[in-house]
Design a protein around this motif. Structure first.
Motif, PDB file in Angstrom:
ATOM      1  N   ARG A 293      26.303  48.420  42.996  1.00  0.00           N
ATOM      2  CA  ARG A 293      26.410  49.438  43.929  1.00  0.00           C
ATOM      3  C   ARG A 293      26.588  48.833  45.264  1.00  0.00           C
ATOM      4  O   ARG A 293      27.155  49.778  46.269  1.00  0.00           O
TER       5      ARG A 293
ATOM      6  N   ASP B  89      31.834  51.382  44.007  1.00  0.00           N
ATOM      7  CA  ASP B  89      31.317  52.834  43.366  1.00  0.00           C
ATOM      8  C   ASP B  89      31.952  52.826  42.016  1.00  0.00           C
ATOM      9  O   ASP B  89      32.946  53.494  41.796  1.00  0.00           O
TER      10      ASP B  89
ATOM     11  N   ARG C 253      32.425  54.452  38.752  1.00  0.00           N
ATOM     12  CA  ARG C 253      31.883  55.698  38.114  1.00  0.00           C
ATOM     13  C   ARG C 253      32.513  55.717  36.612  1.00  0.00           C
ATOM     14  O   ARG C 253      32.481  56.840  36.036  1.00  0.00           O
TER      15      ARG C 253
END
Length: 312
Positions: free
Chosen positions: A44, A48, A50
């Motif tokens: 993190r 990012d 996802r």
């Protein structure tokens, strides 16, 4: 969480013993959910993340010789308690998880085992993909293509806030038609859930793993996120599994890759859908999806070509 065109994907490879009973699956899922945390929380400060992708056989491999034995000892329905746990983790982190494969049972198809993976997001299961091309003669699970009356989409693509995602499993990727079907269904990110063994794995001189991942990315003008099994010979005999999980861009460039060789690893790389969409709009040369003269090939598959494997 709002939609995004730029994010990172994590390809996770595992090196774990083969479960022999479905009773071992909860502990296996504990371990894989921990890898989701490692990929999302650990990276993190830098990325990012996802999308998290796991390899084929991450939950169970077809270690028994018959479908009957697999149904008795390892197969599970989908959805199940494990997919519920993945959905809870996806909600917690706001991510999408492409599960490692399950050996799946379905009361609609008694006596049949599927090799299946699920794309799971914050709202639950988005797609279930059942391997269309089992690796003959070793894999005894069924192809949905071969079942009379099967009416589900063989190559589903999910519309998500991180783009259009499509998946296929391992041997499927050696068939250009399978991955082209995902691309023609709109996929922007092609996900490979794989257990690709030596000597065809991620090491020269016979590096089919890298060859096909890069070729499918370029010929379909799509990103590829490919998670490969990293199990040692001791864990998944009779083969050793070289890992080499990777992220490839739409021109076939390797953006990130785990060092080849057995072992549990996580490799993280960028997905830039804005760049992909711009190139798909503007590109005139090598615009393969828009240059297809599909009518030139309509007669090629008018007759069935697939034959049962030679048993000797």
């Amino acid at each position: 969480m709002p939609s995004t065109t730029r994010f990172y994907a994590a390809a996770c490879q595992t090196d774990l013993p083969c479960p022999r009973s479905r009773d071992e699956l909860p502990g296996r899922v504990d371990h894989l959910l921990g890898m989701v945390d490692a990929a999302v929380v650990g990276y993190r400060p830098f990325f990012d993340v996802r999308l998290v992708v796991f390899p084929e056989f991450a939950h169970a491999a077809p270690i028994y010789e018959t479908a009957e034995e697999l149904l008795d000892r390892l197969a599970v329905p989908i959805p199940n308690e494990h997919t519920d746990r993945y959905a809870a983790k996806a909600r917690r982190h706001g991510v999408y998880i492409q599960t490692g494969t399950f050996l799946e049972s379905d009361p609609k198809w008694p006596g049949v085992v599927f090799n299946s993976t699920c794309l799971i997001g914050p709202d639950g299961i988005l797609t279930r993909y059942r391997k269309v091309n089992p690796w003959l003669p070793w894999e005894v699970h069924a192809s949905p293509h071969d079942l009379p009356g099967y009416d589900e989409d063989l190559f589903p693509v999910a519309e998500t806030e991180i783009g259009r995602l499509g998946v296929a499993i391992c041997y499927d990727w050696l068939f250009p038609e399978a991955i082209r079907a995902l691309a023609l269904n709109g996929a922007e990110v092609l996900i490979r859930v794989s257990a690709y063994m030596d000597p065809w794995g991620a090491t020269p001189p016979m590096d089919w793993w890298t060859l096909f991942n890069r070729a499918r990315a370029a010929e379909n003008m799509a990103f590829v996120v490919a998670a490969n099994q990293g199990a040692s010979l001791a864990n998944y005999p009779p083969f050793s599994w070289p890992g080499g999980s990777m992220i490839v861009d739409f021109d076939g460039r390797i953006l990130a890759q785990a060092d080849p060789g057995p072992g549990e690893k996580i490799v993280v790389g960028p997905i830039d859908l804005a760049a992909l969409r711009d190139e798909r709009r503007r590109r005139q040369g090598h615009a393969l999806l828009s240059h297809i003269r599909s009518e030139a090939y309509t007669g090629l598959y008018d007759r069935p070509i697939h034959r049962p494997p030679f048993r000797g």
